[in-house]
Design a protein around this motif. Structure first.
Motif, PDB file in Angstrom:
ATOM      1  N   ILE A 111       0.838  -1.201   0.000  1.00 34.87           N
ATOM      2  CA  ILE A 111       0.000   0.000   0.000  1.00 34.87           C
ATOM      3  C   ILE A 111       0.874   1.251   0.000  1.00 34.87           C
ATOM      4  CG2 ILE A 111      -1.671   1.327   1.349  1.00 34.87           C
ATOM      5  CD1 ILE A 111      -2.791  -1.363   2.364  1.00 34.87           C
ATOM      6  N   ALA A 112       1.888   1.263   0.860  1.00 35.44           N
ATOM      7  CA  ALA A 112       2.784   2.418   0.924  1.00 35.44           C
ATOM      8  C   ALA A 112       3.541   2.600  -0.388  1.00 35.44           C
ATOM      9  CB  ALA A 112       3.763   2.251   2.086  1.00 35.44           C
ATOM     10  N   GLU A 113       3.968   1.491  -0.977  1.00 36.12           N
ATOM     11  CA  GLU A 113       4.686   1.537  -2.258  1.00 36.12           C
ATOM     12  C   GLU A 113       3.823   2.150  -3.348  1.00 36.12           C
ATOM     13  OE1 GLU A 113       8.025   1.181  -4.204  1.00 36.12           O
ATOM     14  OE2 GLU A 113       7.974  -0.340  -2.630  1.00 36.12           O
ATOM     15  N   LEU A 114       2.581   1.743  -3.399  1.00 34.48           N
ATOM     16  CA  LEU A 114       1.666   2.227  -4.438  1.00 34.48           C
ATOM     17  C   LEU A 114       1.329   3.697  -4.246  1.00 34.48           C
ATOM     18  CD1 LEU A 114      -0.203   1.805  -6.842  1.00 34.48           C
ATOM     19  CD2 LEU A 114      -1.891   0.808  -5.283  1.00 34.48           C
ATOM     20  N   ILE A 115       0.918   4.069  -3.047  1.00 33.95           N
ATOM     21  CA  ILE A 115       0.540   5.461  -2.790  1.00 33.95           C
ATOM     22  C   ILE A 115       1.748   6.374  -2.909  1.00 33.95           C
ATOM     23  CG2 ILE A 115      -0.316   7.073  -1.046  1.00 33.95           C
ATOM     24  CD1 ILE A 115      -2.104   4.819   0.002  1.00 33.95           C
ATOM     25  N   GLY A 116       2.859   5.994  -2.274  1.00 34.32           N
ATOM     26  CA  GLY A 116       4.054   6.833  -2.308  1.00 34.32           C
ATOM     27  C   GLY A 116       4.591   7.012  -3.713  1.00 34.32           C
ATOM     28  N   GLY A 117       4.648   5.914  -4.455  1.00 31.68           N
ATOM     29  CA  GLY A 117       5.175   5.993  -5.806  1.00 31.68           C
ATOM     30  C   GLY A 117       4.321   6.831  -6.725  1.00 31.68           C
ATOM     31  N   ILE A 151      12.951   4.768  -6.085  1.00 31.18           N
ATOM     32  CA  ILE A 151      12.404   3.415  -5.926  1.00 31.18           C
ATOM     33  C   ILE A 151      12.113   3.155  -4.448  1.00 31.18           C
ATOM     34  CG2 ILE A 151      13.600   2.472  -7.953  1.00 31.18           C
ATOM     35  CD1 ILE A 151      15.626   1.204  -5.952  1.00 31.18           C
ATOM     36  N   ASP A 152      11.351   2.110  -4.223  1.00 34.14           N
ATOM     37  CA  ASP A 152      11.151   1.527  -2.889  1.00 34.14           C
ATOM     38  C   ASP A 152      10.559   2.506  -1.881  1.00 34.14           C
ATOM     39  OD1 ASP A 152      11.047  -0.169  -0.800  1.00 34.14           O
ATOM     40  OD2 ASP A 152      13.143  -0.788  -0.866  1.00 34.14           O
ATOM     41  N   HIS A 153       9.246   2.643  -1.927  1.00 30.48           N
ATOM     42  CA  HIS A 153       8.524   3.493  -0.977  1.00 30.48           C
ATOM     43  C   HIS A 153       7.735   2.680   0.052  1.00 30.48           C
ATOM     44  CE1 HIS A 153       9.347   6.163  -4.418  1.00 30.48           C
ATOM     45  NE2 HIS A 153       9.460   7.079  -3.484  1.00 30.48           N
ATOM     46  N   GLY A 154       8.145   1.429   0.242  1.00 31.03           N
ATOM     47  CA  GLY A 154       7.412   0.564   1.157  1.00 31.03           C
ATOM     48  C   GLY A 154       7.485   0.954   2.614  1.00 31.03           C
ATOM     49  N   ALA A 155       8.477   1.782   2.979  1.00 31.36           N
ATOM     50  CA  ALA A 155       8.592   2.220   4.375  1.00 31.36           C
ATOM     51  C   ALA A 155       7.860   3.530   4.641  1.00 31.36           C
ATOM     52  CB  ALA A 155      10.066   2.360   4.751  1.00 31.36           C
ATOM     53  N   CYS A 156       7.167   4.050   3.631  1.00 33.74           N
ATOM     54  CA  CYS A 156       6.408   5.298   3.807  1.00 33.74           C
ATOM     55  C   CYS A 156       5.154   5.061   4.652  1.00 33.74           C
ATOM     56  CB  CYS A 156       5.964   5.832   2.441  1.00 33.74           C
ATOM     57  SG  CYS A 156       7.292   6.351   1.364  1.00 33.74           S
ATOM     58  N   LEU A 157       4.548   6.155   5.064  1.00 33.34           N
ATOM     59  CA  LEU A 157       3.240   6.124   5.728  1.00 33.34           C
ATOM     60  C   LEU A 157       3.234   5.193   6.935  1.00 33.34           C
ATOM     61  CD1 LEU A 157       1.038   5.894   2.483  1.00 33.34           C
ATOM     62  CD2 LEU A 157       1.664   7.956   3.750  1.00 33.34           C
ATOM     63  N   TYR A 158       4.291   5.306   7.754  1.00 30.69           N
ATOM     64  CA  TYR A 158       4.389   4.346   8.850  1.00 30.69           C
ATOM     65  C   TYR A 158       3.327   4.547   9.923  1.00 30.69           C
ATOM     66  CZ  TYR A 158       7.429   8.007  10.948  1.00 30.69           C
ATOM     67  OH  TYR A 158       7.947   9.185  11.421  1.00 30.69           O
ATOM     68  N   PHE A 159       2.492   5.580   9.796  1.00 30.05           N
ATOM     69  CA  PHE A 159       1.364   5.726  10.720  1.00 30.05           C
ATOM     70  C   PHE A 159       0.452   4.510  10.663  1.00 30.05           C
ATOM     71  CE2 PHE A 159      -1.002   6.801   6.934  1.00 30.05           C
ATOM     72  CZ  PHE A 159      -2.307   6.430   7.240  1.00 30.05           C
ATOM     73  N   HIS A 160       0.395   3.829   9.485  1.00 30.18           N
ATOM     74  CA  HIS A 160      -0.572   2.728   9.362  1.00 30.18           C
ATOM     75  C   HIS A 160      -0.143   1.473  10.119  1.00 30.18           C
ATOM     76  CE1 HIS A 160       1.157   1.277   5.150  1.00 30.18           C
ATOM     77  NE2 HIS A 160       2.065   1.250   6.080  1.00 30.18           N
ATOM     78  N   HIS A 161       1.029   1.498  10.738  1.00 30.57           N
ATOM     79  CA  HIS A 161       1.415   0.405  11.621  1.00 30.57           C
ATOM     80  C   HIS A 161       0.921   0.642  13.051  1.00 30.57           C
ATOM     81  CE1 HIS A 161       3.843  -1.440   8.521  1.00 30.57           C
ATOM     82  NE2 HIS A 161       4.409  -0.269   8.274  1.00 30.57           N
ATOM     83  N   ASN A 162       0.451   1.851  13.312  1.00 29.10           N
ATOM     84  CA  ASN A 162      -0.142   2.187  14.620  1.00 29.10           C
ATOM     85  C   ASN A 162      -1.339   3.087  14.341  1.00 29.10           C
ATOM     86  OD1 ASN A 162      -0.672   2.617  17.305  1.00 29.10           O
ATOM     87  ND2 ASN A 162       0.973   4.103  17.601  1.00 29.10           N
ATOM     88  N   TRP A 163      -2.392   2.450  13.875  1.00 29.92           N
ATOM     89  CA  TRP A 163      -3.518   3.116  13.226  1.00 29.92           C
ATOM     90  C   TRP A 163      -4.281   4.071  14.134  1.00 29.92           C
ATOM     91  CZ3 TRP A 163      -4.174   2.726   8.106  1.00 29.92           C
ATOM     92  CH2 TRP A 163      -5.388   3.090   7.551  1.00 29.92           C
ATOM     93  N   THR A 164      -4.273   3.834  15.430  1.00 29.48           N
ATOM     94  CA  THR A 164      -5.234   4.499  16.316  1.00 29.48           C
ATOM     95  C   THR A 164      -5.032   6.008  16.433  1.00 29.48           C
ATOM     96  OG1 THR A 164      -3.848   3.923  18.202  1.00 29.48           O
ATOM     97  CG2 THR A 164      -5.674   2.432  17.688  1.00 29.48           C
ATOM     98  N   ASN A 165      -3.792   6.497  16.320  1.00 25.07           N
ATOM     99  CA  ASN A 165      -3.565   7.936  16.505  1.00 25.07           C
ATOM    100  C   ASN A 165      -3.112   8.607  15.213  1.00 25.07           C
ATOM    101  OD1 ASN A 165      -1.028   6.771  16.391  1.00 25.07           O
ATOM    102  ND2 ASN A 165      -0.133   8.168  17.896  1.00 25.07           N
ATOM    103  N   TRP A 166      -3.733   8.225  14.101  1.00 29.88           N
ATOM    104  CA  TRP A 166      -3.313   8.744  12.799  1.00 29.88           C
ATOM    105  C   TRP A 166      -3.479  10.252  12.707  1.00 29.88           C
ATOM    106  CZ3 TRP A 166      -6.518  11.494   9.674  1.00 29.88           C
ATOM    107  CH2 TRP A 166      -7.894  11.368   9.873  1.00 29.88           C
ATOM    108  N   GLU A 167      -4.507  10.809  13.372  1.00 27.87           N
ATOM    109  CA  GLU A 167      -4.721  12.268  13.291  1.00 27.87           C
ATOM    110  C   GLU A 167      -3.563  13.025  13.936  1.00 27.87           C
ATOM    111  OE1 GLU A 167      -9.175  13.443  13.611  1.00 27.87           O
ATOM    112  OE2 GLU A 167      -8.944  11.594  14.779  1.00 27.87           O
TER     113      GLU A 167
END
Length: 266
Positions: free
Chosen positions: A54-60, A158-174
């Motif tokens: 997901i991070a790879e697709l959105i980030g790229g 290349i390689d944006h899989g480490a982006c958007l790391y908020f989604h590994h701790n979803w509860t406090n995304w805001e």
């Protein structure tokens, strides 16, 4: 030039597993697809899982929308039969766990890893990459692991899989959406990024709500609901959209952090 507002992602079928890229923590691999092109596949069954895809697709695709050079991203279908003839048990297990829809990027033959001691990137381009990574909270563009290639004398991301790391701790995304990106201090291009304010003014009008919704809309619903209970795909999708829109609207927070970090380096 920026990409069209509604990007289109092709789907290919993986026909042949060529070789693993063992330098990647998620064991990506070079494969051949049914369109006769070679791709680097990120597998859904790898340790980093579907969230990395997901991070790879959105980030790229956000990078592409901003006019940065990104190899074509495709969905890659993996059939159960592919792993049956693979002699390496670890790879065989990975292929079995990755049957279905994966993500791949076009393989840039003869590209070389960007080396900051060999190639200096001009300030505007460096600033664009740093701004992008601050938006995406990309922790993986350091001197140790640049995740950039030189191909035909141009810089490719290349390689944006480490982006958007908020989604590994979803509860406090805001809360996370308004945080500065403190890891920017380790960004390999930060010393050259002297045009951050200009890039901020250039990029924010491009990343409209309509464009962000179009990009996040590319994520397959099955990825959004994988191992998720009590939330629909559209509810999860909306969180990604709102996270990104909030960061864009509050870009001064990560812009100031990047500028301060750069001042401490020069």
């Amino acid at each position: 030039m920026t990409q069209e507002l509604s990007p289109c992602i092709r789907t290919v079928n993986v026909m042949r597993y060529v070789t693993p890229l063992r330098e990647g923590g998620s064991m990506p691999a070079i494969v051949e697809a049914d369109d006769d092109f070679m791709y680097v596949v990120k597998f859904r069954g790898a340790g980093q899982g579907i969230k990395a895809l997901i991070a790879e697709l959105i980030g790229g695709e956000i990078a592409r929308a901003l006019g940065l050079k990104i190899p074509e991203i495709v969905f890659a279908n993996l059939d159960a039969s592919l792993g049956r003839t693979e002699p390496d048990e670890e790879i065989q297990d990975l292929l079995k766990a990755s049957v279905g829809l994966n993500l791949a990027v076009h393989y840039l033959s003869r590209a070389i890893t960007y080396d900051p001691t060999v190639t200096t990137i001009e300030p505007l381009l460096a600033s664009k990459v740093v701004w992008l990574d601050c938006l995406l909270t990309n922790v993986d563009r350091t001197a140790r692991n640049t995740n950039m290639l030189m191909w035909n004398k141009e810089l490719w991301l290349i390689d944006h899989g480490a982006c958007l790391y908020f989604h590994h701790n979803w509860t406090n995304w805001e809360e996370q959406s308004k945080r500065p990106f403190v890891q920017v201090k380790d960004h390999v291009l930060l010393p050259q990024a002297s045009e951050l304010a200009a890039v901020d003014a250039l990029f924010k009008p491009i990343l409209t709500e309509e464009r962000i919704r179009a990009i996040v809309g590319l994520v397959p619903s099955e990825w959004l609901t994988f191992n998720v209970e009590n939330e629909t795909a559209e509810e999860r999708r909306e969180v990604y959209i709102q996270f990104l829109l909030t960061r864009i609207a509050n870009s001064a927070i990560f812009l100031n952090e990047a500028q301060h970090a750069r001042q401490s380096l020069i």
